[in-house]
Design a protein around this motif. Structure first.
Motif, short mmCIF file in Angstrom:
data_model
loop_
_atom_site.label_atom_id
_atom_site.label_comp_id
_atom_site.label_asym_id
_atom_site.label_seq_id
_atom_site.Cartn_x
_atom_site.Cartn_y
_atom_site.Cartn_z
N PRO A 234 3.36 10.10 0.67
CA PRO A 234 3.04 8.35 0.24
C PRO A 234 3.73 8.12 -1.47
O PRO A 234 3.84 9.10 -2.04
CB PRO A 234 1.88 8.42 0.03
CG PRO A 234 1.48 9.80 0.84
CD PRO A 234 2.24 10.64 0.90
N GLU A 235 4.13 6.47 -1.14
CA GLU A 235 4.35 6.49 -2.88
C GLU A 235 4.13 6.37 -3.47
O GLU A 235 2.32 5.71 -3.59
CB GLU A 235 4.81 4.48 -2.36
CG GLU A 235 5.56 4.12 -3.85
CD GLU A 235 6.61 4.13 -3.46
OE1 GLU A 235 7.37 3.78 -4.69
OE2 GLU A 235 7.54 4.92 -2.77
N THR B 190 1.59 5.80 -6.96
CA THR B 190 1.39 4.33 -7.48
C THR B 190 2.31 3.89 -8.85
O THR B 190 2.60 5.02 -9.24
CB THR B 190 -0.24 4.45 -8.40
OG1 THR B 190 -1.23 4.48 -7.31
CG2 THR B 190 -0.39 2.95 -8.89
N VAL C 229 3.48 0.01 -5.45
CA VAL C 229 1.87 0.34 -4.79
C VAL C 229 0.82 -0.40 -6.58
O VAL C 229 1.42 1.19 -7.22
CB VAL C 229 1.38 1.65 -4.87
CG1 VAL C 229 0.60 1.92 -4.08
CG2 VAL C 229 2.26 1.76 -3.04
N ASN D 101 0.82 -0.92 0.57
CA ASN D 101 -0.07 0.04 -0.10
C ASN D 101 1.24 1.65 -0.02
O ASN D 101 2.22 1.67 -0.16
CB ASN D 101 -1.24 -0.21 1.27
CG ASN D 101 -0.12 -0.16 2.72
OD1 ASN D 101 1.00 0.80 2.75
ND2 ASN D 101 -0.53 -1.22 3.46
N ASP D 102 -0.20 2.00 -0.17
CA ASP D 102 1.02 3.74 -0.32
C ASP D 102 1.80 3.76 1.26
O ASP D 102 2.82 4.61 0.94
CB ASP D 102 0.14 4.67 -1.23
CG ASP D 102 -0.96 4.93 -0.26
OD1 ASP D 102 -0.70 4.92 1.28
OD2 ASP D 102 -1.28 6.11 -0.41
#
Length: 282
Positions: free
Chosen positions: A162-163, A165, A185, A122-123
């Protein structure tokens, strides 16, 4: 590792993790209390109950540094369980008839000794925090060990957001038989696919391949990214996965760059059938 030693390690680790939570002010959420025995009941719990308690506790453990003796007990337990489960080498996976660099294997990715394995993250990039949730993210973080969440927390703190996508990050694999974990992700489709989501899924696969190549890995195991709770339709996801890998290998060949042995790792019979058809193994 025999059951007596497994039980001894699990009991020790559950006690240590419970004490650690109390020492760090951690509370016990209701879903955890239903899994973890009360302190006075730990010595009378079964091996299975203690293993589930250990797994649940590490699933919700903050990315705290761990004492050397705690890690030593954890590492002995996890490596012993993985050995007991049986480790599969890349050479034991099935090659595609038209290109032996593409291979298929149905099994638990935490027991596959590829140089790199892919984690559908997940992110937040720090694993699944739901106790005993049997997604691939939870499994990889559980069997890699507490070190993995701490390393992911370091990477994310350094990144500061956050990471996104479709990208990929490489970490050590710690107690897993792999050398690296490549975290990506994938897109959240919820059953509705758009061209943007297709492009993002292809980007996840390319990014994983690029990251493993840059890490000097010779092999990588790809999971079925986004097809679980992220809801990408499995048939189309498999087509994108195989098409992206074929294009990546061809591009590397054209530039005479090193390639990878790519194992498509599946867990269900349905996914195995999909990939057999796409890889010409049917």
């Amino acid at each position: 590792m025999d059951e007596a030693r497994t039980r001894e390690l699990c009991a020790h680790l559950v006690k240590r993790l419970l004490k650690e939570r109390l020492d760090n002010g951690g509370f016990m959420p209701p879903n955890l209390m239903g899994i973890v025995p009360a302190p006075g009941a730990i010595d009378g719990a079964s091996t299975e109950e203690l293993w589930l308690a250990f797994r649940a506790l590490v699933n919700v453990r903050e990315p705290w540094p761990a004492d050397a003796d705690l890690l030593a007990a954890q590492d002995e337990l996890l490596q012993g369980l993985i050995t007991n489960a049986g480790v599969t080498s890349v050479d034991d996976t099935e090659p595609a008839p038209e290109d032996a660099r593409m291979r298929l294997w149905r099994g638990d990715i935490t027991t596959l000794a590829a140089d790199a394995i892919v984690n559908a993250a997940n992110d937040g990039m720090m694993g699944c925090w739901a106790p005993l949730h049997y997604c691939i993210d939870n499994a990889i973080h559980t069997f890699a060990g507490m070190q993995l969440r701490l390393e992911c927390a370091r990477v994310m703190a350094q990144q500061g957001h956050p990471e996104p996508t479709g990208q990929a990050k490489v970490t050590p694999a710690y107690n897993l038989p792999a050398r690296h974990v490549v975290h990506t992700v994938g897109p959240i489709a919820n059953g509705m696919v758009t061209d943007e989501l297709r492009a993002q899924l292809a980007s996840s696969y390319r990014s994983c391949l690029d990251a493993a190549a840059q890490a000097d890995d010779a092999s990588i195991a790809l999971c079925c990214i986004s097809t679980g709770v992220f809801g990408f339709p499995a048939d189309e996801a498999a087509e994108i996965a195989v098409g992206t890998v074929c294009a990546w290998l061809a591009e590397r060949d054209a530039h005479r760059e090193p390639t990878l042995v790519v194992v498509f790792n599946v867990f269900s019979e349905a996914d195995e059938a999909r990939y057999r058809q796409l890889l010409g193994m049917a």
